[in-house]
Design an enzyme around this catalytic site. Structure first.
Site, mmCIF file in Angstrom:
data_model
loop_
_atom_site.group_PDB
_atom_site.id
_atom_site.type_symbol
_atom_site.label_atom_id
_atom_site.label_comp_id
_atom_site.label_asym_id
_atom_site.label_seq_id
_atom_site.Cartn_x
_atom_site.Cartn_y
_atom_site.Cartn_z
ATOM 1 N N GLY A 111 0.849 -1.181 0.000
ATOM 2 C CA GLY A 111 0.000 0.000 0.000
ATOM 3 C C GLY A 111 0.880 1.224 0.000
ATOM 4 N N SER A 112 1.281 1.647 1.196
ATOM 5 C CA SER A 112 2.063 2.874 1.325
ATOM 6 C C SER A 112 3.433 2.781 0.663
ATOM 7 C CB SER A 112 2.254 3.194 2.807
ATOM 8 O OG SER A 112 1.003 3.402 3.402
ATOM 9 N N GLN B 164 -25.171 18.617 25.052
ATOM 10 C CA GLN B 164 -25.425 18.492 23.610
ATOM 11 C C GLN B 164 -24.695 19.603 22.850
ATOM 12 O OE1 GLN B 164 -27.102 15.879 22.600
ATOM 13 N NE2 GLN B 164 -28.055 16.261 20.616
ATOM 14 N N GLN B 165 -24.717 20.813 23.385
ATOM 15 C CA GLN B 165 -23.990 21.938 22.768
ATOM 16 C C GLN B 165 -22.505 21.612 22.697
ATOM 17 O OE1 GLN B 165 -24.854 25.223 25.412
ATOM 18 N NE2 GLN B 165 -27.064 24.981 25.140
ATOM 19 N N GLU C 21 -4.753 7.747 -0.622
ATOM 20 C CA GLU C 21 -3.845 8.876 -0.857
ATOM 21 C C GLU C 21 -2.889 9.064 0.323
ATOM 22 O OE1 GLU C 21 -3.549 11.029 -3.554
ATOM 23 O OE2 GLU C 21 -4.964 9.804 -4.675
#
Lengths: 664, 664
Positions: free
Chosen positions: A155-156, A290-291, A389
């Site tokens: 892969g890499s 929640q905020q 990528e």
């Protein structure tokens, strides 16, 4: 400002918050996305909405159905000539084209772009005339290109590919191609509209003319030739055609942030649960928890919008300069800066979107877990942004190595003038290391400059520690490869992250404080800026509290590639943070900003939200009629209220113990 | 120790690490899972593997197919009488039954248990004779029960349900039931083998005998009667039938940890990428970064295994005591301790598994993104553990409130003797607050007692800060509801998390240091213990560094429910951590432990790994033949190397611009 071309949003339960907003969301939209971009996206989406091929269902496609419908949709994009309105010279329209398709379905975007852009551009860049015609065919979907980029076991480490090509002068071009097996790699976790395949070559002959050999070729006599003298430069150039990927992914992640926060904030503005009195329940957006879970991600969305836009502009300029064969040092430095920045903005974006989508999923409870509300497909579609990528962790090493290099140049007396401005603060690194956190109250930390100054110190500190760590590892007898690997977890990966966060924060701060911006918009943007700064900084606080050692004679470089001489005088200063608990005022500042922004939150997501047809989330709908839409979605699901076809299974009763268990 | 009943693992590329292991994995398995449990699971899995109904494919099912095959599988569990070997009196077999099915497919486990366990037990607990027969039918799948537990607009706030039942004395029992609509809620993100439906009642008459009215009923005359005098106690008792959910989920998450780390560690032991020299590449498990990403989760898996087991034992005892009508204070306290602990162990387990699965997905790169490797379905199936049986964030509040209550009791002079031992350290909280971090070297922090001591301080510190924060909020004029909400983000949620991590760490430490454990096993377990301690503690370090204020006269309670008198003398001490940078030695300790454990990692996951048929992950296979198995999985996917049925689409070429765009 003319905002008449933006339609009003439908009235409903979200009116409560829309009326409380401190700013005009249409004006914010025009400022952030540009009139051309908004109009262009609107045309694309209206065109799609009229065409049944782009219809949406309440159940996911099977793998084969999804592939087929995506292929049909790609055709349509060509038939409508959808990108005809996109102009590279106009940043808004150029970005709008990608974003419009991404918001609809990122697999469709990938399938269209890999063929019409990536494959075609790779062919064009070879400069070979017979490839130009093929490139044109790709763009018009008269032919379909595909990318063969990796191996099952690689892969890499693209350098270490084991597929080998052996030149055979006896045949040079003529035979057919037995020995090729083409197949599909099967179901992925997301983006299944895009078909990823494999191709196996076994003793396959390929004609010499088919080599894409701008960077390395084979002569008729079988001799390898290359225009590059340095093999490592050749390798870099061969990867050049792919360099836009990270820029594109940064924007793709930003787009995913926009979709996720829209769904969760609208839901939180309508969903009610508990309340201080026995009477009416209150919207969950009123809860501090929640905020605190959601609003920092709204801030991150705005910051990433500006960062992604600035990166795209600079990348476009750099690409144009390359086409114009501009070989100036400025362009070379810009290329490196883009490489280093995008190598950490892609990980930052991918991880922010990953965490944001998951937080939104959980913050929407069981409703977030329903497929019709889209958070699941967003999670699955965003996930590979962490991997392709360049794996995020591997990619960040590029940034770290580059920063160490720049710091060494500064030590050697060079003055840095970076095109994107992300590096200039390093010119002052010798004094920055002495700075300390000087905010003492919650209101002090509301100024984003406090966070930017803390990041200045943090990046310099991490540069210094990374450099020392590397030297210690080398001194202990490790080879360079191992020493670098053993310095990643501590501190190089933190360095990359701090650098990219600092840059995004500073860019956004410059944007909010631009005097041409209307005060009404600037006021809310500066709060988002402060919130993003404190919230991001908070994750690094541990680094800021410990005492640090500083070379006594500061003119002796504290970042050097040589081993430190053991006789150097070293002193210790207390950390950046000391005195009354800054962690406490930072957390208080975050909570206070969340509270100040909660009445603006719905309008802030309205700015970026696509139409319901594109957002495709019952609980994220613009009218806030979440329960009616959910109920409708359930009833509209084929078979949802019918008896299942295999109902006989329920009539035939099983007999307990009628089958024998296996033996151990 | 007899381990002959455990088959050897197949030879292959993983031999490299298996040979390096410092301990015998079979002995570890017997110690941790028990001979009976291992044998029982083996019988279950062998039985399943022989039966085509339990066959595995390389593509996911459609929604309808998945529902059908899961229904067939539930039937088979009954026909095989699979749980016949499970004995509640034997912890290994009782847990083995659940784990065996969970490892295969958690939706199957849920579908079986919700009917045969939850529905049946709820009926039995009513005490009504005519429900006992129905419960027996549920258990034998002669009838299927379903749970109606929430409303479209209600989740956590079960008290505020708006479905109302009005008693009509005119009809009492006789009419059919028009007005009921039953449907399916559609595709979820995971666990789709389980069908979640909805039922809409519109003016429906229900016979009085059908009321499950142990806690509240209606007389023939229409009068509401209840055996409880206090409505809040009645509410608690009505939820009592569901109290095992959090205990079960804690174990479900632990099971998901076992599956995920098995896949990622085996993959990392085989996957090679780059290397110090130009020759052979090295396994990615050799990289510090990969170790740092994955090995702490191996440690967490072991810690959670022991914690979940201990919780299950205590929960079983508590349930038994309830059945025996044991109304002693000890049992009442155990019930509360289980409630408080499971209200944070369920969130801890769910989030650990969530983060672990995601890290494993990313650490396996593109291969982790393939459906055949299972990390995607693990992620989707684990996800609702964050939500059901109490949203994680909401649930943690239960723990925080309980701890504040216990601390107040200690202040009032009560000596705490908790059955599970999770609270006893609070007896010393007045002195703990003065403790400081006394480790100065990397080798000091290798002793888990250092982390446990830090957690002692941390929990006490957070108790104190939470209490003060609550008081400040109340003092500022907020009502109790708002004051509590505004104290969650800072500090109550951290308090719950610190408490549960501390408890799990201490339990695991007690387990590893039990003198009956063989030294060979103890040696590796103590490293896992130290690693989990430091890695978990690291996330809280910011709390440990700031200076804290302490009431001057310590006999005055620093945790009180009353507002602090403004004239109290307050002094400041430096934080728990000061002096040479402890953050540095903690991180060094983590990296060093990861490095020490990397040669044991494969054997450590072999201990918990189910057979390949159950694990169902090409890259996680026991023989480490990841590429062959991946390639086979691709080729075995139906249609993977065939031309698609809609290939005509590729032959017909589109014409660019042949369709008109919509107007703005």
């Amino acid at each position: 400002m003319d905002t008449s071309f933006i339609p009003d949003l439908p009235s409903g339960p979200l009116d409560l918050y829309r009326k409380r907003a401190s700013f005009n969301w249409k004006e914010m939209k025009v400022v952030l996305e540009g009139e051309e971009g908004i109009k262009y996206k609107s045309i694309i989406w209206k065109t799609m909405q009229k065409d049944p091929v782009f219809g949406r269902g309440s159940l996911p496609y099977s793998l084969d159905e999804y592939r087929e419908v995506t292929q049909k949709r790609v055709r349509r994009l060509v038939e409508y000539n959808m990108n005809s309105l996109a102009q590279n010279s106009n940043i808004e329209t150029a970005m709008a084209w990608n974003q419009a398709i991404l918001m609809y379905d990122s697999a469709l975007s990938a399938k269209y772009n890999l063929n019409a852009m990536m494959c075609a551009v790779a062919l064009i860049q070879t400069g070979k005339p017979h490839f130009q015609e093929l490139a044109q065919k790709f763009e018009n979907l008269e032919a379909v290109g595909c990318f063969c980029l990796t191996e099952l076991s690689h892969g890499s480490n693209t350098k270490a590919m084991r597929t080998t090509a052996t030149f055979d002068p006896q045949t040079d071009t003529h035979l057919p191609l037995p020995g090729i097996l083409v197949g599909d790699i099967g179901m992925k976790l997301g983006q299944n509209g895009l078909d990823n395949g494999f191709v196996a070559f076994n003793q396959v002959r390929i004609p010499r003319e088919s080599l894409m050999d701008r960077t390395g070729s084979v002569t008729k006599e079988g001799k390898y030739v290359t225009p590059f003298k340095d093999p490592s430069k050749r390798f870099g150039a061969a990867l050049g055609a792919l360099s836009g990927g990270r820029v594109g992914i940064t924007d793709m992640c930003t787009t995913n942030l926009k979709l996720a926060v829209t769904i969760a904030i609208r839901y939180s503005g309508v969903r009610r649960q508990f309340g201080p009195t026995k009477g009416e329940e209150i919207p969950v957006l009123e809860y501090q928890l929640q905020q605190w879970r959601l609003i920092p991600y709204v801030a991150a969305t705005y910051v990433m919008h500006i960062a992604s836009r600035k990166l795209f502009i600079n990348f476009s300029e750099s690409t144009m300069a390359q086409l114009m064969k501009d070989r100036s040092e400025k362009q070379a430095n810009l290329g490196k800066e883009i490489h280093a920045f995008s190598s950490s903005s892609k990980p930052l974006g991918a991880w922010l979107a990953r965490d944001c989508i998951q937080e939104c999923r959980e913050a929407c409870g069981g409703h977030g877990y329903l497929w019709v509300n889209r958070l699941g497909s967003l999670r699955d579609d965003n996930d590979p942004n962490c991997t392709y990528e360049g794996d995020n962790n591997v990619l960040q090493q590029q940034t770290g190595n580059y920063l160490l290099e720049v710091a060494r140049e500064v030590q050697r007396g060079k003055k840095i003038e970076s095109v994107m401005g992300s590096l200039d603060f390093l010119n002052n690194m010798k004094t920055i290391v002495f700075h300390t956190f000087n905010a003492t109250t919650e209101s002090d930390v509301m100024d984003p400059k406090v966070s930017i100054a803390a990041y200045d110190w943090l990046v310099v500190y991490l540069l210094k520690e990374s450099s020392h760590k590397l030297e210690r590892e080398l001194k202990s007898g490790k080879d360079a490869f191992t020493a670098r690997n053993d310095s990643q977890a501590y501190y190089l990966h933190s360095l990359s992250r701090a650098y990219v966060e600092r840059t995004c924060l500073e860019w956004f701060y410059n944007y909010c404080t631009d005097p041409t911006l209307s005060p009404g918009l600037a006021q809310v943007l500066i709060k988002l800026c402060a919130l993003f700064g404190l919230w991001s900084l908070q994750k690094h606080l541990t680094f800021c509290t410990g005492p640090i050692s500083i070379n006594h004679i500061l003119l002796v470089p504290f970042i050097s590639s040589e081993l430190m001489s053991p006789c150097q005088h070293v002193t210790t200063k207390s950390g950046y943070i000391s005195g009354p608990n800054p962690a406490d005022i930072i957390q208080s500042g975050i909570l206070s900003l969340c509270s100040q922004l909660k009445d603006d939150a719905v309008a802030l997501v309205d700015v970026f939200a696509p139409p319901d047809f594109v957002l495709h989330s019952a609980i994220g709908s613009a009218d806030g009629q979440i329960y009616q839409r959910l109920y409708n979605a359930m009833l509209q699901t084929p078979g949802s209220v019918e008896r299942v076809s295999w109902w006989q299974d329920f009539v035939d009763k099983p007999e307990r113990g009628s089958r024998p268990l296996a033996k151990l």
